[in-house]
Design a protein around this motif. Structure first.
Motif, short mmCIF file in Angstrom:
data_model
loop_
_atom_site.label_atom_id
_atom_site.label_comp_id
_atom_site.label_asym_id
_atom_site.label_seq_id
_atom_site.Cartn_x
_atom_site.Cartn_y
_atom_site.Cartn_z
N ALA A 59 0.85 -1.19 0.00
CA ALA A 59 0.00 0.00 0.00
C ALA A 59 0.88 1.24 0.00
O ALA A 59 2.10 1.16 0.25
N VAL A 60 0.29 2.38 -0.25
CA VAL A 60 1.00 3.65 -0.35
C VAL A 60 0.84 4.44 0.95
O VAL A 60 -0.27 4.51 1.51
N MET A 61 1.92 5.04 1.43
CA MET A 61 1.89 5.82 2.67
C MET A 61 0.99 7.06 2.54
O MET A 61 0.90 7.67 1.48
N GLU A 62 0.35 7.40 3.65
CA GLU A 62 -0.45 8.62 3.75
C GLU A 62 0.10 9.44 4.92
O GLU A 62 -0.38 9.33 6.05
N PRO A 63 1.10 10.29 4.67
CA PRO A 63 1.79 10.99 5.76
C PRO A 63 0.98 12.09 6.44
O PRO A 63 1.33 12.52 7.53
N THR A 64 -0.11 12.53 5.82
CA THR A 64 -0.87 13.65 6.38
C THR A 64 -1.99 13.20 7.32
O THR A 64 -2.81 14.03 7.73
N ILE A 65 -2.04 11.92 7.66
CA ILE A 65 -3.09 11.46 8.56
C ILE A 65 -2.91 12.11 9.93
O ILE A 65 -1.79 12.40 10.36
N TYR A 66 -4.00 12.36 10.63
CA TYR A 66 -3.94 12.99 11.95
C TYR A 66 -3.21 12.09 12.95
O TYR A 66 -3.44 10.87 12.99
N GLN A 67 -2.36 12.68 13.76
CA GLN A 67 -1.62 11.92 14.75
C GLN A 67 -2.56 11.27 15.77
O GLN A 67 -2.31 10.17 16.25
N THR A 68 -3.66 11.96 16.09
CA THR A 68 -4.62 11.39 17.04
C THR A 68 -5.23 10.10 16.51
O THR A 68 -5.57 9.20 17.28
N VAL A 69 -5.38 10.01 15.17
CA VAL A 69 -5.89 8.79 14.56
C VAL A 69 -4.90 7.65 14.75
O VAL A 69 -5.27 6.52 15.09
N VAL A 81 7.48 15.07 4.40
CA VAL A 81 8.42 14.49 5.37
C VAL A 81 8.26 15.15 6.73
O VAL A 81 8.34 14.49 7.77
N ARG A 82 7.99 16.46 6.71
CA ARG A 82 7.78 17.16 7.98
C ARG A 82 6.55 16.60 8.70
O ARG A 82 6.54 16.49 9.93
N GLN A 83 5.54 16.25 7.93
CA GLN A 83 4.32 15.72 8.55
C GLN A 83 4.52 14.30 9.06
O GLN A 83 3.91 13.90 10.04
N SER A 84 5.38 13.52 8.38
CA SER A 84 5.69 12.17 8.83
C SER A 84 7.08 11.79 8.33
O SER A 84 7.28 11.63 7.12
N ARG A 85 8.02 11.64 9.24
CA ARG A 85 9.41 11.36 8.87
C ARG A 85 9.55 10.04 8.12
O ARG A 85 10.51 9.84 7.37
N THR A 86 8.61 9.14 8.33
CA THR A 86 8.69 7.85 7.63
C THR A 86 8.62 8.02 6.11
O THR A 86 9.02 7.13 5.37
N TYR A 87 8.11 9.16 5.65
CA TYR A 87 7.97 9.38 4.21
C TYR A 87 9.33 9.55 3.53
O TYR A 87 9.42 9.51 2.31
N GLN A 88 10.41 9.71 4.31
CA GLN A 88 11.75 9.80 3.74
C GLN A 88 12.09 8.54 2.95
O GLN A 88 12.89 8.57 2.01
N ALA A 89 11.48 7.42 3.33
CA ALA A 89 11.75 6.16 2.65
C ALA A 89 11.26 6.16 1.21
O ALA A 89 11.70 5.35 0.39
N ILE A 90 10.38 7.07 0.88
CA ILE A 90 9.80 7.12 -0.46
C ILE A 90 10.76 7.77 -1.45
O ILE A 90 10.97 7.28 -2.55
N GLY A 91 11.34 8.89 -1.06
CA GLY A 91 12.26 9.58 -1.95
C GLY A 91 11.59 10.67 -2.75
O GLY A 91 10.44 10.54 -3.18
#
Length: 668
Positions: A130-140, A223-233
């Motif tokens: 699946a594809v990452m969604e970095p903008t999801i709310y942290q509370t979620v 990336v600022r919203q979710s650092r894990t998105y760095q893996a995408i490039g």
């Protein structure tokens, strides 16, 4: 390649656009089978999709799920999101055992390139991709046990290793997790998949599930919203923006909404033009919001901080409001908690009855019963009274009653006392509905014609509207628009109100005295209104007009501007939809002058019966309005015109109003 969709009738045209784009861009693929999990998709729609697939030499395999909530042994609350998406949780059970890999696509996706590489993508032993969604709310994320640095994926495109899915018992794990969360999560099945399959998901390039509003986000901002998105490039994001393989209209800027400025909207429009739903008008009423949303997208490019502030501060509130969970008065909320709770997911605690009056309906009644049984709100009961059919209708009803004994009750009208036939005052179909009203004590009541087909979310959306405005012990009626179709469910008009040139906002007492905008099959009433109208009156034109008249004067009426059912127009309709207000309609009325005059007499007899029944409950202004209406026939044409103007007895068009002045009988 095996591709699966899940949809109801409301989303079927979007699924058709997605499906045809899949066929168009993968014509070289020798093996391509589409599986559809249907939640009440009409047979006519299925046939049109089958024909569309046949043009490409493809086949659709259908699985009808009906009320998908029955797949759960606990209550679920989708928070206003379409319950049909929950079907993907059962993909392992619903697909044939020989299917070892499957690509799931949301209905709001468009395939823009060949998916050969995606189908052959190496998942490296993971259950799904699946594809990452970095903008999801942290509370979620916190709600489902994910930390700030844990990735979160979007479930709109899922490449599933179905063999591993089954062997590792993923379905049971998903359901157990959802049960632990009391059947209530923000993003429903998407949250469940993220919460359960943490560490078992292969991250696909964004090229294969590109969210259209991400066009306006920089790589740095994501990336600022979710650092894990760095893996995408960065290059992968740039490629996705420029030429995505799968476009996902996941934001509010949907291409089927009028006024949208979505950069990728043409891909949807071009695909829709290749489907049987080509030419379907866009949804109106949100043009200003679409403009504001598009401006916010550009604001994201120049000032992403502003977008983050809007999203984090107001995002959740806007989502809740959009999903029909807006705030009501505190007192009303507390009352709903005692009876039905704050969500449709708890609607089994209230009683909803559908009253179906049948007569010689064998040709269509099965489709209507299936559509009612497929409603997204659980626990609905269907009370049916057949008025003496001899065409096989009763046998069909008895079969359905045996199949669904807890949901269907047969209580045929006893034609004695106040419910005996008196067609010269109350038509037989109306008397049948009044009989059914006497048999129900439900909190909410709906009428059903035997030949319509309901959208799966009809009851849910009417109930949402009801709960937004309902007040204790106040009679209330909610009704919706309808799609006009022919006997084979082929569209005649996407809107009953447009086709009949009747304005649904004309719901004042004076307006409903002369014209009824409320069709019985489209309405829902609360208990207070049902108590008010349960006894057959001395005279009425038809049951739905009588109910609307009572609600206009002694309660409130609200309208849902969305076609929530298919109104079947055929030669056996009792009344039927009419293209009123036109010169052709006027000519037709002149040709049947005696019938028109009789209809006017019945209209005035209905008003007189209303005065006798409820006269003491009317205020001074209402009594004056009713009195002026009842003396209208005795006036000369100039006097009639003055009264019509002064007391708003005008019909939807002035052409009809002038015809009324001329053809109205002098006595009734």
């Amino acid at each position: 390649m095996n591709v699966v969709y899940a949809s109801n009738e409301t989303y079927v045209r979007h699924m058709a656009a997605s499906m045809v784009s899949l066929f168009e861009k993968n014509q070289k693929k020798e093996h391509l089978t589409v599986y559809v999990f249907s939640i009440g998709i009409a047979k006519e729609s299925q046939e049109m999709l089958d024909d569309m697939a046949g043009r490409y030499g493809r086949k659709i395999c259908w699985t009808e799920l009906g009320d998908i909530r029955k797949q759960f042994d606990f209550g679920i609350d989708t928070g206003g999101f379409d319950v049909s998406t929950m079907a993907r949780l059962f993909v392992g059970r619903l697909l044939p055992e020989q299917v070892k890999r499957v690509l799931y696509l949301d209905c709001d996706t468009i395939v823009a390139h060949s998916l050969k590489k995606l189908w052959n993508y190496d998942l490296n032993g993971h259950v799904l991709g699946a594809v990452m969604e970095p903008t999801i709310y942290q509370t979620v994320k916190e709600k489902i046990g994910l930390g700030e640095r844990d990735p979160y994926v979007n479930a709109g495109v899922l490449l599933i290793d179905l063999k591993q899915w089954r062997e590792s018992g993923v379905e049971k794990r998903l359901l157990d997790f959802y049960r632990e969360k009391s059947g209530k999560l923000f993003a429903c099945d998407q949250d469940i998949i993220n919460g359960v399959l943490k560490g078992q998901i292969c991250f696909l390039p964004p090229y294969y599930n590109f969210f259209t509003n991400y066009r306006y986000f920089s790589y740095r901002e994501l990336v600022r919203q979710s650092r894990t998105y760095q893996a995408i490039g960065r290059k992968a994001l740039i490629k996705a923006k420029k030429s995505p393989a799968i476009i996902h209209y996941a934001g509010d800027e949907r291409p089927w909404i009028a006024g949208n400025w979505n950069h990728y909207r043409k891909a949807y429009e071009e695909a829709l033009a290749l489907t049987p739903w080509a030419g379907t008008p866009k949804e109106n009423g949100r043009e200003v919001y679409m403009l504001a949303y598009h401006l916010m997208n550009y604001l994201t490019m120049v000032c992403p901080l502003a977008r983050r502030l809007i999203s984090r501060k107001l995002g959740m509130r806007l989502v809740n409001a959009r999903k029909g969970r807006g705030m009501r008065g505190k007192k009303v909320r507390e009352e709903k908690k005692e009876t039905a709770g704050n969500s449709l997911g708890e609607s089994e605690k209230i009683q909803i009855d559908v009253l179906l009056a049948s007569y010689q309906g064998a040709a269509y009644i099965e489709e209507q019963l299936d559509s009612i049984l497929a409603q997204t709100v659980p626990g609905i009961r269907i009370l049916i009274s057949d008025d003496g059919s001899c065409d096989g209708t009763r046998e069909i009803l008895e079969h359905y009653q045996q199949e669904y004994p807890e949901q269907i009750t047969l209580c045929h009208r006893i034609k004695t006392g106040r419910f005996q036939n008196r067609d010269w005052q109350v038509p037989a179909p109306a008397m049948n509905f009044f009989w059914l009203l006497s048999q129900t004590k439900a909190d909410y009541v709906l009428f059903s014609d035997q030949d319509d087909v309901w959208a799966p979310q009809k009851v849910e959306k009417l109930l949402q509207k009801m709960w937004e405005h309902e007040r204790k012990n106040k009679p209330m009626l909610v009704f919706s628009d309808m799609e006009v179709v022919d006997a084979r469910l082929r569209q005649i008009s996407p809107s009953f109100s447009i086709y009949g040139q009747c304005r649904p906002d004309r719901t004042s007492f004076s307006e409903i005295l002369v014209e009824n905008p409320v069709t019985g099959g489209s309405l829902m009433m609360n208990r207070a209104l049902a108590e008010l109208v349960k006894n057959p009156p001395k005279a009425c034109f038809m049951h739905d007009w009588w109910v609307a008249l009572c609600a206009s004067c002694l309660g409130t009426i609200f309208y849902v501007p969305e076609p929530l059912l298919k109104y079947r127009q055929h030669e056996h309709n009792v009344l039927g939809a009419r293209n009123t207000g036109s010169v052709e309609d006027l000519k037709e009325r002149i040709q049947r002058q005696k019938q028109v005059e009789e209809n006017y007499r019945r209209m005035f007899q209905q008003a007189a019966a209303f005065g006798k029944e409820f006269g003491r409950r009317l205020n001074v202004s209402q009594r004056r309005t009713l009195h002026e209406f009842l003396i209208l026939p005795g006036k000369m044409i100039p006097g009639r015109i003055r009264s019509i103007v002064n007391y708003r007895f005008k019909k939807s068009s002035w052409l009809q109003t002038l015809a009324q002045c001329v053809t109205m009988p002098k006595e009734y």
